[in-house]
Scaffold this motif. Structure first.
Motif, mmCIF file in Angstrom:
data_model
loop_
_atom_site.group_PDB
_atom_site.id
_atom_site.type_symbol
_atom_site.label_atom_id
_atom_site.label_comp_id
_atom_site.label_asym_id
_atom_site.label_seq_id
_atom_site.Cartn_x
_atom_site.Cartn_y
_atom_site.Cartn_z
ATOM 1 N N LEU A 180 -1.073 11.533 -1.734
ATOM 2 C CA LEU A 180 -0.349 10.581 -0.903
ATOM 3 C C LEU A 180 -0.558 9.135 -1.319
ATOM 4 C CD1 LEU A 180 -0.587 12.096 2.689
ATOM 5 C CD2 LEU A 180 1.068 12.534 0.873
ATOM 6 N N SER A 181 -1.540 8.851 -2.154
ATOM 7 C CA SER A 181 -1.721 7.475 -2.628
ATOM 8 C C SER A 181 -1.112 7.247 -3.999
ATOM 9 C CB SER A 181 -3.213 7.116 -2.666
ATOM 10 O OG SER A 181 -3.912 7.940 -3.594
ATOM 11 N N ALA A 182 -0.555 8.312 -4.613
ATOM 12 C CA ALA A 182 0.072 8.155 -5.931
ATOM 13 C C ALA A 182 1.358 7.336 -5.788
ATOM 14 C CB ALA A 182 0.383 9.534 -6.520
ATOM 15 N N ARG A 183 1.619 6.512 -6.775
ATOM 16 C CA ARG A 183 2.831 5.689 -6.717
ATOM 17 C C ARG A 183 4.041 6.505 -7.131
ATOM 18 N NH1 ARG A 183 1.700 0.761 -5.286
ATOM 19 N NH2 ARG A 183 -0.233 -0.265 -5.854
ATOM 20 N N TYR A 188 0.842 -1.208 0.000
ATOM 21 C CA TYR A 188 0.000 0.000 0.000
ATOM 22 C C TYR A 188 0.872 1.252 0.000
ATOM 23 C CZ TYR A 188 -3.745 -3.244 0.946
ATOM 24 O OH TYR A 188 -4.635 -4.291 0.856
ATOM 25 N N ARG A 189 0.304 2.314 -0.548
ATOM 26 C CA ARG A 189 1.004 3.588 -0.613
ATOM 27 C C ARG A 189 0.588 4.520 0.515
ATOM 28 N NH1 ARG A 189 4.997 5.908 -0.840
ATOM 29 N NH2 ARG A 189 5.524 7.680 -2.158
ATOM 30 N N LEU A 190 -0.672 4.379 0.989
ATOM 31 C CA LEU A 190 -1.225 5.305 1.972
ATOM 32 C C LEU A 190 -2.016 4.549 3.027
ATOM 33 C CD1 LEU A 190 -2.079 8.161 3.000
ATOM 34 C CD2 LEU A 190 -3.938 8.082 1.311
ATOM 35 N N LEU A 191 -1.761 4.877 4.287
ATOM 36 C CA LEU A 191 -2.537 4.365 5.412
ATOM 37 C C LEU A 191 -3.414 5.496 5.937
ATOM 38 C CD1 LEU A 191 -3.098 2.124 7.563
ATOM 39 C CD2 LEU A 191 -1.283 3.186 8.927
ATOM 40 N N THR A 193 5.511 10.623 3.738
ATOM 41 C CA THR A 193 4.909 11.880 4.191
ATOM 42 C C THR A 193 3.724 11.583 5.101
ATOM 43 O OG1 THR A 193 5.606 13.120 2.245
ATOM 44 C CG2 THR A 193 3.707 13.972 3.438
ATOM 45 N N VAL A 194 3.630 12.337 6.202
ATOM 46 C CA VAL A 194 2.561 12.179 7.180
ATOM 47 C C VAL A 194 1.776 13.485 7.246
ATOM 48 C CG1 VAL A 194 1.987 11.722 9.589
ATOM 49 C CG2 VAL A 194 3.895 10.512 8.505
ATOM 50 N N PHE A 195 0.460 13.383 7.033
ATOM 51 C CA PHE A 195 -0.452 14.521 7.131
ATOM 52 C C PHE A 195 -1.330 14.342 8.357
ATOM 53 C CE2 PHE A 195 -4.844 15.946 6.573
ATOM 54 C CZ PHE A 195 -4.677 17.304 6.321
ATOM 55 N N THR A 196 -1.605 15.441 9.072
ATOM 56 C CA THR A 196 -2.579 15.399 10.160
ATOM 57 C C THR A 196 -3.576 16.528 10.006
ATOM 58 O OG1 THR A 196 -2.923 15.485 12.555
ATOM 59 C CG2 THR A 196 -1.054 16.736 11.692
ATOM 60 N N ALA A 197 -4.861 16.190 10.084
ATOM 61 C CA ALA A 197 -5.920 17.201 10.068
ATOM 62 C C ALA A 197 -6.103 17.835 11.432
ATOM 63 C CB ALA A 197 -7.240 16.581 9.605
ATOM 64 N N GLY A 250 6.165 4.695 3.110
ATOM 65 C CA GLY A 250 4.710 4.716 3.098
ATOM 66 C C GLY A 250 4.181 6.038 3.638
ATOM 67 N N ASN A 251 3.102 6.509 3.077
ATOM 68 C CA ASN A 251 2.483 7.757 3.519
ATOM 69 C C ASN A 251 1.335 7.465 4.484
ATOM 70 O OD1 ASN A 251 4.177 9.236 1.760
ATOM 71 N ND2 ASN A 251 2.764 8.861 0.057
#
Length: 480
Positions: A477-480, A244-247, A447-451, A272-273
């Motif tokens: 963040l889900s792009a390969r 997987y690319r994004l969790l 990369t990690v994003f937080t809302a 992994g993002n």
């Protein structure tokens, strides 16, 4: 966190006069093609479980019928050992969150015709489980269902990780509370600790229908291919993350085991993002015992009374921030922000920074604009970084709370400090300084994003700009 229990349920409960049928899964995660074991107790002669997959709507998938057998309720920390019924999960069932609706009849058509997850929500006769994929799929996104947090707030049997009807005024032995994962409830189907949400009273907080269902409906409706797992799956193995690319972690993902955190951190370090569309994330550390059937949390320092506000204390063994600050993974922490638990709150949104960032593309937002205030986007609980204010008024992370170097603030909402505002602020390293929800991201491997707010999922169906930011985050963040 620690708002109080009121037993809130859906309107379906009050109108339901049918004989009671209750149940729970032996394990909430099952692979397509394997056997789902349900444990059901009822005094009726026969019962039926109708299965629905949750997506844009609710899709009827099949049923299980059985001879009714009765077993008494257990204690909140135990395995209730109710009669077992096996259902072979078809190998072609897509990965997803599934709900079983229990009926005191075996031969009637599916009833009622459910169309939304909140319609399906109830405090009994419901079972949540997650179907994981049997093999590789085209999905690049993995959605983690917060089973541990669901059960932390589950009051079935008279107790949760917050309180128990068996309390005698002192903390449990060793300061540790335990709850069982093999009992009714856990996202749906059991009594829930907490105030009703004044901004969305349709379903109780700490349920699948309140936080996760609206996000999943949007996610699948937007055309994203998604697979699903539980945090117990990630506790036991890194393998569910492979490929997987994004969790995604959404809503209120408060309780994490050390193994779950270790596996998620390794996923990030390998590129992994991760996107946290929630808050109060990774606040409590739990251990898992008895073959994945018991959850334990060391909530109390020695000698502390059972009703103490443990979020306002130091040397609490289960606080992640006192052991290994969650900022090193999420970038932020509840201890640098706060929450508003009961009643309506004044609208508070995120003041945008770096509006030229790709995550704001198509929103029309400019620096200084406020995102989501009309829907109280920053609310129930929110997370922040330790911040300092420069001479020009600009806020920047200090790093003293171990927020990662390079953490970029994309939005900030300073919280009211007036004691009469209704906002609660937990303990922190130093009591002075700015308390603010802090939306942002950093890169360390992935990369990690937080809302930075639990209410992101609640506002998602209501606000076009919140939807656009969400789409941008998930797409990039889900792009390969």
């Amino acid at each position: 966190m620690s708002d109080t229990f009121d037993g809130t349920g859906s309107s379906d409960d009050a109108a339901d006069t049918r004989p009671r049928v209750d149940g729970y899964p032996a394990r909430a995660g099952v692979r397509a093609g394997d056997t789902l074991r349900l444990h059901v107790s009822t005094r009726v002669r026969r019962f039926r479980a109708d299965f629905y997959r949750c997506g844009v709507g609710l899709r009827y998938m099949g049923r299980l019928a059985g001879e009714g057998r009765f077993a008494p309720d257990g204690r909140p920390e135990g395995d209730w050992r109710w009669p077992a019924y096996d259902f072979p999960v078809p190998g072609d069932w897509p990965s997803g969150v599934y709900l079983a609706v229990l009926h005191a009849a075996a031969d009637t058509p599916p009833y009622p015709a459910f169309d939304r997850a909140e319609t399906l929500d109830a405090r009994h006769a419901r079972i949540l489980f997650v179907v994981t994929p049997r093999g590789p799929t085209r999905a690049r996104i993995l959605y983690k269902v917060p089973l541990f947090t669901y059960h932390a707030y589950n009051e079935s049997g008279g107790g949760s990780l917050y309180r128990s009807r068996f309390d005698d005024g002192v903390a449990p032995p060793g300061g540790t509370r335990s709850v069982g994962l093999r009992r009714p409830g856990g996202g749906i189907g059991g009594p829930v600790k907490g105030h009703p949400d004044a901004h969305d009273p349709r379903t109780p907080r700490q349920t699948f229908a309140h936080w996760d269902a609206p996000f999943i409906a949007w996610l699948e409706g937007a055309g994203f291919a998604v697979d699903y797992c539980t945090d117990l799956d990630l506790h036991e193995s890194y393998r569910p993350l492979d490929g997987y690319r994004l969790l995604l972690s959404v809503g209120h993902d408060e309780y994490w085991s050390a193994a779950t955190r270790r596996h998620v951190t390794a996923f990030r370090d390998r590129g992994g993002n991760i996107a946290f569309f929630g808050a109060n994330t990774c606040w409590w550390r739990v251990t898992v015992g008895a073959g994945g059937s018991v959850l334990r949390c060391a909530k109390y320092p020695p000698g502390v009374p059972v009703h103490a506000d443990v979020d306002g204390l130091r040397q609490v063994p289960g606080h992640w921030w006192e052991i290994a600050p969650e900022n090193t993974l999420t970038g932020v922490s509840y201890r640098n922000a706060g929450g508003h638990w009961s009643g309506r709150r004044t609208g508070l949104g995120l003041t945008v920074r770096h509006a030229d960032h790709p995550l704001f593309a198509g929103t029309g937002l400019r620096d200084g604009d406020v995102l989501g205030a009309e829907h109280a986007l920053v609310g129930y609980e929110c997370d922040g970084a330790a911040l300092s204010r420069g001479p020009d008024g600009t806020l920047a992370p200090t790093g003293e709370d171990r927020s990662p170097a390079g953490f970029t603030i994309l939005g900030v909402a300073e919280l009211p400090t007036d004691p009469n505002s209704g906002w609660y602020h937990p303990i922190r390293e130093r009591e002075t300084g700015i308390r603010a929800a802090t939306m942002g991201l950093y890169t360390h491997g992935g990369t990690v994003f937080t809302a930075a707010t639990t209410d992101w999922a609640r506002v998602l169906p209501l606000d076009e700009r919140v939807r656009t930011v969400t789409r941008n985050v998930v797409t990039l963040l889900s792009a390969r």
